[in-house]
Write an enzyme that holds these catalytic residues in place. Structure first.
Site, PDB file in Angstrom:
ATOM      1  N   HIS A  27       0.835  -1.200   0.210  1.00 19.10           N
ATOM      2  CA  HIS A  27       0.116   0.068   0.128  1.00 19.10           C
ATOM      3  C   HIS A  27       0.796   1.308  -0.013  1.00 19.10           C
ATOM      4  CE1 HIS A  27      -4.033   1.848   1.297  1.00 19.10           C
ATOM      5  NE2 HIS A  27      -2.958   2.982   1.166  1.00 19.10           N
ATOM      6  N   HIS A  29       1.302   5.271  -1.540  1.00 18.07           N
ATOM      7  CA  HIS A  29       0.911   6.485  -2.431  1.00 18.07           C
ATOM      8  C   HIS A  29       2.346   7.162  -2.843  1.00 18.07           C
ATOM      9  CE1 HIS A  29      -3.319   6.442  -1.039  1.00 18.07           C
ATOM     10  NE2 HIS A  29      -2.773   5.739  -0.139  1.00 18.07           N
ATOM     11  N   LYS A 113      -9.011  -0.962  -6.220  1.00 13.47           N
ATOM     12  CA  LYS A 113      -9.167  -0.344  -4.711  1.00 13.47           C
ATOM     13  C   LYS A 113     -10.557   0.418  -4.859  1.00 13.47           C
ATOM     14  CE  LYS A 113      -7.878   1.356  -0.851  1.00 13.47           C
ATOM     15  NZ  LYS A 113      -6.554   2.350  -0.687  1.00 13.47           N
ATOM     16  N   HIS A 150     -10.631   0.586   1.851  1.00 12.53           N
ATOM     17  CA  HIS A 150     -10.378   1.374   2.696  1.00 12.53           C
ATOM     18  C   HIS A 150     -11.612   1.300   3.776  1.00 12.53           C
ATOM     19  CE1 HIS A 150      -9.149   5.592   4.246  1.00 12.53           C
ATOM     20  NE2 HIS A 150     -10.298   5.401   4.776  1.00 12.53           N
ATOM     21  N   HIS A 189      -4.682  -1.019   5.741  1.00 21.25           N
ATOM     22  CA  HIS A 189      -4.293  -0.083   6.675  1.00 21.25           C
ATOM     23  C   HIS A 189      -5.111  -0.005   8.066  1.00 21.25           C
ATOM     24  CE1 HIS A 189      -7.279   2.364   4.886  1.00 21.25           C
ATOM     25  NE2 HIS A 189      -6.294   3.003   3.997  1.00 21.25           N
ATOM     26  N   ASP A 262       1.116   2.673   3.485  1.00 22.90           N
ATOM     27  CA  ASP A 262       0.187   3.738   3.482  1.00 22.90           C
ATOM     28  C   ASP A 262       1.090   5.125   3.528  1.00 22.90           C
ATOM     29  OD1 ASP A 262      -1.934   5.380   2.867  1.00 22.90           O
ATOM     30  OD2 ASP A 262      -2.791   5.095   4.769  1.00 22.90           O
TER      31      ASP A 262
END
Length: 360
Positions: A27, A29, A113, A150, A189, A262
């Site tokens: 995970h 970004h 996702k 999420h 997460h 994350d």
């Protein structure tokens, strides 16, 4: 802040080197544009593979978007070590089975996702009606693609510290997991004891990622001596009993739990503002942070499974052949990193970590 556990087993406290199969981050970004020149090298210095999140502006919605984004990630990594971005597609109410098939046919999309619309950064394109995405989910199950979720309720009347637990009691079972046979789901997460219990009690098709910052910190750390904007993330840091439950799950050896940082950078002016963005930036020292969390409870022997084995096996990917070595050594971290035309403040900026990572 680093928590110290003096009663951790002596073999863990005295360990000075640890060689592991190369780790993966399921995970991450990376954002987009000029910042990739900073973020991709930092991530690839820590991990062999990273699952790239699709919540860009505009989002990664189709196979063509995925290919273009992957090309940009690979270009940003040129000149460094070999690095593999694992690609994802952003699931929306309008994602069709044909779009899922086209993404699968690229050969490098491994997951879609699911963001509940309004739950987090750039989630406005996310799911508003779970019935609308069922055809896409069934196609994913057929192809063996993974659904990354999420897991937070978007009911703004709920206490922010209770939104994850409510999602896992009211949404995840009835609207996702129990609706599509054979769908593999990653609860991303996770931050609460409720989420840990959900994953433990679910079938073998359900797993979870856990971040380093949720293993090391609880919600008190957002407010130590004043507001700490660089400790604010979504899902937000939770109670100490939740953090302890996450540590127990991560260090248990269960194949259901694996690393997903994350790491979520934002320009410093977007964090230090009257309405700051959610996200903690950990890419610069992620493996050291994880090592600290495992060392604190005498579980360094469980770190390799968590960072290098469980995630790859859940994603049906081969294990990395290269290895890394963590050496017990204090390393001072930068105050900031370049972030396009701005700066980004990392976790523990200007402080130190207790482990140094090298590639073998």
């Amino acid at each position: 802040m680093r928590r110290v556990f003096p009663n951790a087993p002596a073999h863990s406290r005295n360990m000075t080197t640890l060689t592991l199969r190369a780790p993966d981050d399921f995970h991450h970004h990376f954002r987009d544009g000029d910042v990739l020149k900073t973020l991709v090298p930092l991530a690839s210095a820590q991990f062999a593979r990273c699952l790239a999140m699709p919540n860009l502006v505009p989002p990664v919605l189709c196979a063509a978007d995925v290919k273009a984004y992957r090309d940009r990630l690979l270009a940003a990594g040129q000149g460094g070590k070999v690095f593999e971005p694992i690609m994802t597609l952003y699931l929306t109410d309008k994602t069709t089975p044909d779009m899922v098939q086209e993404a699968f046919d690229t050969g490098y999309v491994k997951a879609l996702k699911l963001y509940p619309a309004g739950a987090t950064t750039n989630s406005q394109f996310g799911i508003t009606n779970y019935e609308d995405c069922l055809p896409a989910l069934k196609k994913m199950a057929e192809l063996g693609l993974i659904l990354c979720v999420h897991g937070e309720s978007t009911d703004q009347t709920l206490d922010i510290f209770d939104r994850e637990a409510r999602f896992y009691s009211d949404v995840m079972p009835s609207k996702i997991v129990n609706r599509v046979d054979g769908l593999k789901v990653v609860c991303e997460h996770i931050t609460t004891r409720a989420a840990v219990d959900f994953v433990k009690n679910a079938g073998s098709n359900v797993a979870a990622t856990i971040t380093a910052h949720h293993l090391l910190h609880n919600r008190n750390d957002i407010f130590k001596g004043g507001i700490r904007p660089h400790m604010y993330c979504l899902p937000v840091l939770k109670r100490e009993e939740d953090r302890a439950s996450l540590v127990a799950a991560a260090t248990s050896g269960s194949p259901k739990f694996f690393a997903g940082t994350d790491s979520a950078p934002h320009a410093v002016e977007r964090k230090e503002s009257s309405c700051g963005c959610a996200g903690v930036f950990t890419a610069h020292a992620a493996m050291a942070f994880y090592a600290e969390a495992f060392e604190a409870v005498g579980a360094l022997d469980k770190l390799e499974a968590f960072t290098s084995i469980n995630g790859a096996q859940f994603y049906s990917m081969p294990l990395n052949e290269k290895t890394v070595t963590l050496t017990k050594k204090e390393v001072t971290l930068p105050e900031v990193y370049e972030f396009g035309s701005s700066k980004v403040v990392p976790l523990r900026a200007g402080g130190a970590v207790g482990w140094d990572l090298t590639w073998n």
